[in-house]
Design a protein around this motif. Structure first.
Motif, short mmCIF file in Angstrom:
data_model
loop_
_atom_site.label_atom_id
_atom_site.label_comp_id
_atom_site.label_asym_id
_atom_site.label_seq_id
_atom_site.Cartn_x
_atom_site.Cartn_y
_atom_site.Cartn_z
N ALA A 197 32.13 47.81 48.10
CA ALA A 197 31.64 46.49 48.46
C ALA A 197 32.80 45.72 49.08
N ARG A 198 32.50 44.77 49.92
CA ARG A 198 33.57 44.04 50.61
C ARG A 198 34.17 42.93 49.75
N ASP A 199 33.29 42.15 49.10
CA ASP A 199 33.73 40.94 48.41
C ASP A 199 33.82 41.21 46.91
N ILE A 200 35.01 41.61 46.47
CA ILE A 200 35.26 42.01 45.09
C ILE A 200 35.81 40.80 44.33
N THR A 201 35.19 40.50 43.19
CA THR A 201 35.53 39.26 42.51
C THR A 201 36.39 39.44 41.25
N LYS A 202 36.07 40.38 40.38
CA LYS A 202 36.82 40.47 39.13
C LYS A 202 36.70 41.85 38.51
N GLY A 242 34.73 49.75 27.42
CA GLY A 242 34.43 51.03 26.81
C GLY A 242 35.17 51.18 25.51
N ALA A 243 34.79 52.20 24.74
CA ALA A 243 35.38 52.39 23.41
C ALA A 243 36.89 52.57 23.47
N ASP A 244 37.39 53.18 24.55
CA ASP A 244 38.83 53.40 24.68
C ASP A 244 39.49 52.41 25.63
N LEU A 245 38.74 51.41 26.10
CA LEU A 245 39.24 50.39 27.02
C LEU A 245 39.84 51.01 28.29
N ALA A 246 39.26 52.12 28.73
CA ALA A 246 39.77 52.83 29.90
C ALA A 246 38.73 52.96 31.00
N THR A 247 37.69 52.15 30.95
CA THR A 247 36.72 52.07 32.04
C THR A 247 36.92 50.74 32.75
N GLY A 248 37.03 50.80 34.07
CA GLY A 248 37.11 49.58 34.85
C GLY A 248 35.72 49.12 35.25
N TYR A 249 35.39 47.88 34.94
CA TYR A 249 34.12 47.27 35.35
C TYR A 249 34.44 46.19 36.39
N VAL A 250 33.69 46.19 37.48
CA VAL A 250 34.03 45.33 38.61
C VAL A 250 32.78 44.62 39.13
N THR A 251 32.90 43.31 39.34
CA THR A 251 31.81 42.53 39.92
C THR A 251 32.04 42.29 41.41
N SER A 252 30.94 42.00 42.11
CA SER A 252 31.01 41.80 43.57
C SER A 252 30.01 40.74 43.99
N ALA A 253 30.11 40.31 45.24
CA ALA A 253 29.30 39.20 45.73
C ALA A 253 28.72 39.53 47.10
N THR A 254 27.69 38.76 47.46
CA THR A 254 27.03 38.94 48.77
C THR A 254 26.86 37.63 49.52
N LYS A 255 27.27 36.51 48.95
CA LYS A 255 26.88 35.21 49.50
C LYS A 255 27.45 34.94 50.89
N ASN A 256 28.51 35.60 51.27
CA ASN A 256 29.11 35.40 52.59
C ASN A 256 28.88 36.59 53.52
N ASP A 277 26.63 43.15 57.62
CA ASP A 277 27.56 43.45 56.52
C ASP A 277 26.86 44.22 55.41
N MET A 278 25.63 43.81 55.10
CA MET A 278 24.89 44.48 54.03
C MET A 278 24.53 45.91 54.40
N LYS A 279 24.32 46.17 55.68
CA LYS A 279 24.06 47.55 56.11
C LYS A 279 25.31 48.41 55.91
N GLN A 280 26.47 47.80 56.10
CA GLN A 280 27.73 48.53 55.91
C GLN A 280 28.04 48.73 54.43
N TYR A 281 27.65 47.74 53.59
CA TYR A 281 27.92 47.80 52.15
C TYR A 281 26.62 47.59 51.38
N PRO A 282 25.73 48.57 51.38
CA PRO A 282 24.41 48.37 50.77
C PRO A 282 24.45 48.16 49.26
N GLN A 283 25.53 48.55 48.59
CA GLN A 283 25.63 48.36 47.15
C GLN A 283 26.31 47.04 46.77
N ALA A 284 26.64 46.23 47.74
CA ALA A 284 27.27 44.94 47.46
C ALA A 284 26.41 44.12 46.52
N GLY A 285 27.06 43.38 45.62
CA GLY A 285 26.35 42.60 44.62
C GLY A 285 26.13 43.35 43.32
#
Length: 294
Positions: free
Chosen positions: A237-242, A247-261, A266-274
């Motif tokens: 995704a293009r717009d990565i927020t945080k 996870g149980a071992d605190l070794a999984t990265g969880y990441v949020t994203s946005a689409t408002k801009n 852009d959405m065709k290029q990044y269809p999983q954005a959001g």
């Protein structure tokens, strides 16, 4: 150094402004928000299930408390959320905040204090600043005069706090103790590293390094304790927020994203954005303190 990671979409939330991702160790859940759609999301990694509660206004973050509630930052102040009843209850207004401001991002420190920032909802005025919620008391603490605040983030030892000036493309740091916060100084000038991207939500890892989402940058970036860029990971995704470690071992990265801009192209290029994304992190996070309400 670019780190190759297999990043997967976990929740197709279609967030307009996904933010505030956090691991709730007590419930083994991920919490995140869609600020503009007033949604507080949860994701259960064990079952793969997810869902959201409707907040009464724009919601920037949700943090587990020492009790059964979550403490949430909304446009109109601090609220508690009861996961059992799915109800929000106003706790306090933030004194002196302009009507056009909203709350944006937050973290806890080892003493259970909650550090959070405000910002101009239209992203035009330098009316944002940082605050601390300390067992019922809200007071200004940290930098001010910022258009878009992000963070704060506190390291595992609790002796350093980070503040992000997203529009100014700067991350600042200050000493922290049980007595309060010291004077902030420049930690990283991200404009020199990512001229077309903006540092968004930060989080520290167990090795005392700082990670940040890169809005308009399609990556998360990792910085050493002295502010040197040491790694990046590409995101679908293009717009990565945080980012949060969970996870149980605190070794999984969880990441949020946005689409408002993003445009239709852009959405065709990044269809999983959001979406909420996940990947196996090369380092671990650390357990976050629960917020003290009183």
């Amino acid at each position: 150094m670019e780190i190759k990671a297999q990043v997967r979409a976990l929740v197709g939330a279609e967030c307009k402004l996904g933010e505030g991702v956090l691991w709730d160790a007590g419930r083994s859940l991920v919490w995140f928000v869609d600020i503009k759609r007033h949604r507080l999301w949860h994701y259960d990694p064990a079952s793969g299930s997810s869902g959201f509660a409707e907040a009464p206004d724009q919601i920037g973050w949700a943090i587990p408390t020492e009790g059964d509630l979550l403490l949430c930052g909304l446009k109109t102040g601090l609220f508690t959320f009861d996961p059992a009843s799915r109800g929000f209850e106003k706790l306090a207004e933030v004194p002196g905040e302009p009507a056009n401001n909203r709350l944006n991002d937050a973290c806890t420190d080892p003493w259970g204090r909650v550090w959070f920032g405000s910002m101009d909802d239209a992203e035009g005025e330098g009316s944002g600043r940082f605050y601390v919620f300390d067992r019922g008391e809200i007071r200004a603490a940290g930098p001010s005069g910022i258009t878009i605040t992000n963070g704060p983030a506190v390291n595992a030892q609790g002796d350093r706090i980070y503040f992000t000036d997203t529009g100014g493309q700067k991350i600042m740091t200050a000493p922290l103790s049980s007595e309060g916060v010291g004077e902030a100084r420049l930690f990283a000038d991200t404009a020199a590293l990512f001229p077309d991207a903006f540092p968004d939500g930060p989080v520290a890892d167990a090795e005392d390094h700082l990670w940040t989402g890169l809005y308009m940058g399609g990556q998360v970036a990792r910085f050493s304790p002295d502010g040197e860029l040491v790694a990046t990971i590409d995101m679908p995704a293009r717009d990565i927020t945080k980012l949060a470690f969970g996870g149980a071992d605190l070794a999984t990265g969880y990441v949020t994203s946005a689409t408002k801009n993003m445009s239709d192209d852009d959405m065709k290029q990044y269809p999983q954005a959001g979406s909420l994304f996940g990947f196996d992190a090369p380092v671990r996070g650390f357990a976050l303190a629960r917020a003290k309400l009183g």
